[in-house]
Design an enzyme around this catalytic site. Structure first.
Site, PDB file in Angstrom:
ATOM      1  CB  CYS A 102      -0.937  -0.003   1.204  1.00 44.10           C
ATOM      2  SG  CYS A 102      -2.122  -1.350   1.101  1.00 44.10           S
ATOM      3  CB  CYS A 183      -4.195  -0.942  -1.194  1.00 45.45           C
ATOM      4  SG  CYS A 183      -2.601  -1.697  -0.881  1.00 45.45           S
TER       5      CYS A 183
END
Ligand SMILES: *[C@@H]1O[C@H](CO)[C@@H](O)[C@H](O)[C@H]1NC(C)=O
Ligand SMILES: *[C@@H]1O[C@H](CO)[C@@H](O)[C@H](O)[C@H]1NC(C)=O
Ligand SMILES: *[C@@H]1O[C@H](CO)[C@@H](O)[C@H](O)[C@H]1NC(C)=O
Ligand SMILES: *[C@@H]1O[C@H](CO)[C@@H](O)[C@H](O)[C@H]1NC(C)=O
Length: 277
Positions: A102, A183
């Site tokens: 992420c 993400c």
């Protein structure tokens, strides 16, 4: 003397015959050597690919490289090399799963060299080519053929020869897998020196952007890399299309960053990530 004169042509004929058979023999040996060497090199084509595959794969610790190789091969062996759809690599993707990083995922389109030059020097971002599958097959060509379990590395269809070729379908499939796990803040480096930085035919447009979902991705930050003679900027209509294509809820942002700024930033690896733009 007479005898000698008489035997002269006979001897010469015999010598010529001997020279001829030696030449034929040497030629035959040469042909055999060439055939053996050629056979070995051709065979090595597939061994070579497996060798490179396993060699690069083993740099990723805890990876089951033999199992990944088997799953990889299953996608294209014994198939017409123009009939390998991206779904053929589904089993491969499930064996070598993609882990999300992420806020560090970097996508790119038409900026391959610049992006990797940058991410190599500054360990801030992860590109597809840094993942196991991406790095293991980067720059390689392969295909199979019907009626054989061999892997070929020559005579394979090129990227645009047919849509469903093994190499193109592979990159499509793993690009999709990489985008599926995107993400947080996602970055995309696009090319400001071409007329359409968000090219509708690129993998980024046709596959990756479509897979970003607002439940996982909060922001898409476009870094538009410009050179001295930049032909476009963040106001370009293709980038407006990109914004429209994004899943609602994903915030969009675009910044023009010159190539020299990137180079300058690469030479200061101590700077915090993201401080480049
Ligand atoms: C953008 O594309 C042009 C033309 O293909 C290429 O010469 C240039 O290196 C690319 N720029 C970047 C930053 O990759
Ligand atoms: C290819 O491999 C499969 C299983 O690994 C085997 O059943 C099949 O006979 C092989 N085909 C050829 C043409 O070698
Ligand atoms: C962006 O490019 C357009 C022409 O393509 C130009 O009219 C505009 O002034 C540029 N905007 C900026 C902020 O440079
Ligand atoms: C901007 O984007 C559109 C396509 O969406 C393209 O036709 C146009 O030529 C682009 N570039 C410039 C420099 O205006």
């Amino acid at each position: 003397m007479e005898h000698g004169e008489f035997r002269g042509p006979e001897k010469r004929r015999r010598r010529r015959c001997l020279v001829l058979s030696v030449a034929l023999f040497v030629a035959l040996i040469l042909i055999i050597i060439v055939a053996v060497v050629l056979g070995l090199t051709l065979r090595q084509g597939s061994n070579e690919l497996k060798h490179i595959f396993l060699d690069r794969c083993q740099k990723f610790k805890d990876s089951n490289c033999e199992e990944i190789w088997d799953a990889f091969q299953q996608a294209y062996v014994n198939r017409d090399p123009c009939q390998v759809p991206m779904e053929a690599y589904d089993p491969l993707v499930s064996v070598a799963s993609f882990k999300p990083s992420c806020n560090r995922m970097m996508f790119w389109s038409k900026t391959k060299d610049v992006v990797h030059d940058f991410t190599e020097k500054r360990d801030c971002f992860v590109t597809l080519e840094d993942t196991l599958l991406g790095s293991v097959l980067d720059g390689l060509t392969w295909c199979g053929k019907e009626g054989s379990n061999e892997t070929l590395t020559t005579g394979c269809p090129g990227w645009t020869d047919c849509d469903n070729n093994p190499v193109r379908s592979f990159w499509n499939r793993i690009s999709a897998a990489f985008a599926d796990v995107a993400c947080g803040d996602v970055t995309a480096m696009l090319n400001g020196s071409i007329i359409t930085p968000f090219s509708p035919t690129s993998i980024f447009a046709t596959i990756e952007v479509k897979r970003f979902t607002s439940t996982r991705v909060s922001n898409l930050n476009v870094v538009l890399v410009t050179q001295e003679n930049a032909v476009t900027n963040c106001t370009n209509a293709s980038l407006k299309n990109l914004q429209k294509e994004l899943d609602k809820g994903i915030k969009y942002n675009c910044k023009e960053v010159s190539e020299s700024q990137l180079e300058e930033c690469s030479s200061h690896p101590e700077k915090p990530c993201g401080a480049c733009w």
